[in-house]
Design an enzyme around this catalytic site. Structure first.
Site, PDB file in Angstrom:
ATOM      1  N   GLU A  68     -20.716 -18.174   3.716  1.00  0.00           N
ATOM      2  CA  GLU A  68     -22.172 -18.635   3.418  1.00  0.00           C
ATOM      3  C   GLU A  68     -22.681 -17.284   2.955  1.00  0.00           C
ATOM      4  O   GLU A  68     -22.795 -16.025   3.676  1.00  0.00           O
ATOM      5  CB  GLU A  68     -22.880 -19.082   4.597  1.00  0.00           C
ATOM      6  CG  GLU A  68     -24.455 -19.229   4.219  1.00  0.00           C
ATOM      7  CD  GLU A  68     -24.983 -20.124   5.327  1.00  0.00           C
ATOM      8  OE1 GLU A  68     -24.561 -20.787   6.121  1.00  0.00           O
ATOM      9  OE2 GLU A  68     -26.400 -19.767   5.663  1.00  0.00           O
ATOM     10  N   LYS A 105     -28.199 -22.740  14.943  1.00  0.00           N
ATOM     11  CA  LYS A 105     -27.291 -22.746  14.100  1.00  0.00           C
ATOM     12  C   LYS A 105     -27.281 -21.354  13.298  1.00  0.00           C
ATOM     13  O   LYS A 105     -26.181 -20.810  12.953  1.00  0.00           O
ATOM     14  CB  LYS A 105     -27.574 -23.805  12.906  1.00  0.00           C
ATOM     15  CG  LYS A 105     -26.629 -23.944  11.733  1.00  0.00           C
ATOM     16  CD  LYS A 105     -26.701 -23.161  10.559  1.00  0.00           C
ATOM     17  CE  LYS A 105     -25.263 -23.360   9.448  1.00  0.00           C
ATOM     18  NZ  LYS A 105     -25.685 -22.565   8.390  1.00  0.00           N
ATOM     19  N   ASP A 128     -11.461 -19.391  19.107  1.00  0.00           N
ATOM     20  CA  ASP A 128     -11.602 -20.773  19.239  1.00  0.00           C
ATOM     21  C   ASP A 128     -12.983 -21.115  18.574  1.00  0.00           C
ATOM     22  O   ASP A 128     -13.719 -20.990  19.782  1.00  0.00           O
ATOM     23  CB  ASP A 128     -10.994 -21.435  20.312  1.00  0.00           C
ATOM     24  CG  ASP A 128     -11.000 -23.025  20.122  1.00  0.00           C
ATOM     25  OD1 ASP A 128     -11.810 -23.337  19.435  1.00  0.00           O
ATOM     26  OD2 ASP A 128     -10.603 -23.616  21.103  1.00  0.00           O
ATOM     27  N   HIS A 176     -31.961 -15.480  -0.031  1.00  0.00           N
ATOM     28  CA  HIS A 176     -30.709 -16.047   0.160  1.00  0.00           C
ATOM     29  C   HIS A 176     -30.087 -16.451  -1.449  1.00  0.00           C
ATOM     30  O   HIS A 176     -29.062 -16.325  -1.805  1.00  0.00           O
ATOM     31  CB  HIS A 176     -30.962 -17.469   0.698  1.00  0.00           C
ATOM     32  CG  HIS A 176     -29.657 -18.373   0.731  1.00  0.00           C
ATOM     33  ND1 HIS A 176     -28.684 -18.012   1.918  1.00  0.00           N
ATOM     34  CD2 HIS A 176     -29.496 -19.424   0.243  1.00  0.00           C
ATOM     35  CE1 HIS A 176     -27.900 -19.043   1.844  1.00  0.00           C
ATOM     36  NE2 HIS A 176     -28.211 -19.795   0.996  1.00  0.00           N
TER      37      HIS A 176
HETATM   38  C1  MEV Z   1     -29.331 -21.059   7.533  1.00  0.00           C
HETATM   39  O1  MEV Z   1     -27.686 -21.088   7.511  1.00  0.00           O
HETATM   40  C2  MEV Z   1     -29.703 -20.627   8.833  1.00  0.00           C
HETATM   41  C3  MEV Z   1     -31.216 -20.733   9.216  1.00  0.00           C
HETATM   42  O2  MEV Z   1     -31.562 -22.133   8.641  1.00  0.00           O
HETATM   43  C4  MEV Z   1     -31.494 -20.347  10.499  1.00  0.00           C
HETATM   44  C5  MEV Z   1     -32.932 -20.454  10.926  1.00  0.00           C
HETATM   45  O3  MEV Z   1     -33.463 -21.402  10.252  1.00  0.00           O
HETATM   46  O4  MEV Z   1     -33.350 -19.888  11.867  1.00  0.00           O
HETATM   47  C6  MEV Z   1     -31.827 -19.942   8.075  1.00  0.00           C
END
Ligand code: MEV
Length: 434
Positions: A92, A276, A292, A390
Site C-alpha cells: 500500500e 486497520k 506470523d 495518498h
Molecule cells: C487506510 O489504509 C488506513 C486509514 O483508513 C486508517 C484510518 O482511517 O485511521 C487511513
C-alpha cells in the site's frame, strides 16, 4: 530479560535524509551502509533470488513459485532512546512515508517510549465430559506444581534460558451445549520465540495427566492468539507546534486527532478502520521479519474487544501542558528464533537491519511503528483528508498501470497529480499526447 541472540550492538542512525528521491538500488546501498549489513544480507534484501525455490518448497506445501511485494524502510525511528531502521513489506502506498514522517516529528521530541511485558503465551487444554467443573478446577489447581513440572520436563533449552511454564489457570464453563466444560491454560514464558510450537507441545504433553486428574476427556490442545499476558505498550508526546501545517495551527490539528480518537473509542465502525490503520504499520514489519501476521492480527482485534466493546488500540489526549500524547497497547507475539524468522534470508537480513537483540525489543519497535502510523492517519484525516497525500503517492502506480516505463513514470505521475485527475485514463491520455 535473557536473550537467545547475543550479537553486539551497532550504532545506527535512522535519520537518512532524501531517501525517497533516489533510485532503489542506491537507496538500498545507503541502508546497507547505515545498518552495517553484510554482503550476504544486502543480497537477501534485493528480493531477486533471496528465497530460493527449494527453500520456499520446504516452507509450505504445493509450492509453485514465490509472491513478491515491495520492501521499504521507514526511517527516523527512535524508541527508548535508540535509533531503528524499520523494514516494511507492504503493497500500500503512503504507509512507509507516513510512518517515517511521524517518526521524524517524534524524534525531535524524545521519540517513542515502549515497554513489553514478559513474553508469556497461553496454551489452552479443553476438558469435556465432567459434571463437577468447579471441583475439577480445584483438583487441577491442587496439582498445579506437578503439572508445571511435567510441562517443563522436555524443553531444557527454554528452561536454561529462564523460560518455561510459569503458572496455570482453569476457566469454568458451567452450562454449554455440550455440558459442563473446563479450559486449562498453561502460561508459558517463551523467551525469544513466537512460542506456538513450544506451548502446543506442552499442552499435548500434559493432556493425559489432566484427564487422569479430572476424570474428563481432553479435546483441544492449542495456543491462544489472545496473548493478553504478552503485551507491548508504547507512548509518544509531541508539542502541538510540531503539528503546524500550511493552513492549520498545530493546536487545531492535535484537537482534531483527539476528536478522531474519541470516535474510534466509541464507535466500532470507526474503530475497525482506525485499528486497520494501526495494523498498516504493524503488519509490514511482521511480514518483513518473517513473523506470523495472522497471529498478530487475531490477537490485536481480540484484545480491542476484550471488555465486550470493540474499541481503539490507541489513545490520544492533550496533557497538562497542552502537548499531544498518544499511547498504544496490544498483544505482540513475535519471535526472533524459529520459523521464517530463521529460514527466510530476507527476514534474517531485515532483523539484522533492525539490530534488535530480543523479541521484546522487536515488539517495542513494532508498537512504536503502529502508533506512528495511527498518528499519521489521524493527522491526515483531521486536516486535508487522506486522499490528497495518498493519491500523490498512488499516482506512480496509476502511471505504471497506464503503461508508463522508466522516466515516464515520475513524469506522468506528477502530471496527473497537478491535473487533479489521478486516473488511468488521464495517465494514458498524457502518455499519448506528451
Ligand atoms: C487506510 O489504509 C488506513 C486509514 O483508513 C486508517 C484510518 O482511517 O485511521 C487511513
Amino acid at each position: 530479560m535473557q536473550n537467545q541472540v547475543s550479537e553486539s550492538r551497532k550504532t545506527i542512525s535512522s535519520r537518512i535524509s532524501n531517501l525517497r528521491n533516489i533510485e532503489p538500488k542506491d537507496r538500498k546501498d545507503l541502508i546497507v551502509q547505515a545498518a552495517q549489513l553484510s554482503q550476504e544480507q544486502s543480497v537477501a534484501l534485493d528480493g531477486e533470488g533471496a528465497l530460493p525455490l527449494e527453500l520456499a518448497n520446504g516452507m509450505i506445501e504445493n509450492v509453485i513459485g514465490k509472491f513478491e511485494i515491495p520492501l521499504g524502510v521507514a526511517t527516523n525511528f527512535v524508541v527508548n532512546g535508540r535509533d531503528y531502521l524499520v523494514p516494511m513489506a507492504v503493497e500500500e502506498p503512503s504507509v512507509v512515508a507516513a510512518a517515517s514522517y511521524m517518526a521524524k516529528i517524534a524524534r525531535d521530541h524524545g521519540g517513542f517510549h515502549a515497554h513489553a511485558t514478559r513474553p508469556i503465551m497461553r496454551a489452552q487444554v479443553q476438558v469435556v465430559g465432567i459434571n463437577d467443573p468447579h471441583a475439577a478446577r480445584f483438583k487441577i489447581l491442587e496439582r498445579k506444581d506437578d503439572l508445571i513440572t511435567l510441562a517443563n520436563s522436555r524443553d531444557k533449552v527454554l528452561i536454561g534460558l529462564g523460560g518455561g511454564c510459569q503458572d496455570i489457570e482453569v476457566h469454568v464453563f458451567e452450562d454449554t451445549p455440550i455440558g459442563a466444560m473446563i479450559v486449562m491454560h498453561l502460561l508459558v514464558d517463551v523467551r525469544d520465540a513466537m512460542g506456538a510450537n513450544t506451548v502446543n507441545t506442552m499442552a499435548e504433553m500434559v493432556a493425559p495427566k489432566v484427564e487422569e486428574i479430572t476424570g474428563g476427556s481432553v479435546r483441544l490442545r492449542i495456543l491462544s492468539n489472545l496473548a493478553d499476558q504478552r503485551i507491548v505498550r508504547a507512548r509518544v508526546t509531541i508539542p502541538v507546534e510540531a503539528l503546524d501545517t500550511e493552513t492549520l495551527v498545530g493546536k487545531d490539528v492535535a484537537e482534531g486527532i483527539v476528536e478522531a480518537y474519541v470516535m474510534a473509542a466509541l464507535d466500532p465502525y470507526r474503530a475497525a478502520t482506525h485499528n486497520k490503520g494501526i495494523m498498516n504499520g504493524i503488519d509490514p514489519v511482521i511480514v518483513a521479519t518473517g513473523n506470523d501476521w495472522r497471529a498478530i492480527e487475531a490477537g490485536a482485534h481480540a484484545f480491542a474487544v476484550q471488555d465486550g466493546h470493540y474499541g481503539s488500540l490507541t489513545t490520544w489526549e492533550l496533557d497538562n501542558s497542552g502537548n499531544l500524547t498518544g499511547t498504544i497497547e496490544l498483544p505482540m507475539a513475535v519471535g526472533l528464533v524459529g520459523g521464517a524468522t530463521k529460514t527466510h534470508p530476507a527476514a534474517r537480513a531485515a532483523l539484522a537491519m533492525m539490530d534488535v537483540t530480543s523479541a521484546n525489543e522487536l515488539a517495542e519497535v513494532i508498537a512504536a511503528v503502529g502508533l506512528a502510523q495511527n498518528m499519521g492517519a489521524l493527522r491526515a484525516l483531521a486536516t486535508e483528508g487522506i486522499q490528497k497525500g495518498h493519491m500523490a503517492l498512488h499516482a506512480r502506480n496509476i502511471a505504471i498501470v497506464a503503461g508508463a516505463t522508466g522516466d515516464d513514470i515520475s513524469r506522468i505521475a506528477e502530471a496527473i497529480v497537478s491535473a487533479g485527475d489521478v486516473s488511468v485514463d488521464k495517465a494514458k491520455e498524457l502518455l499519448a499526447t506528451s
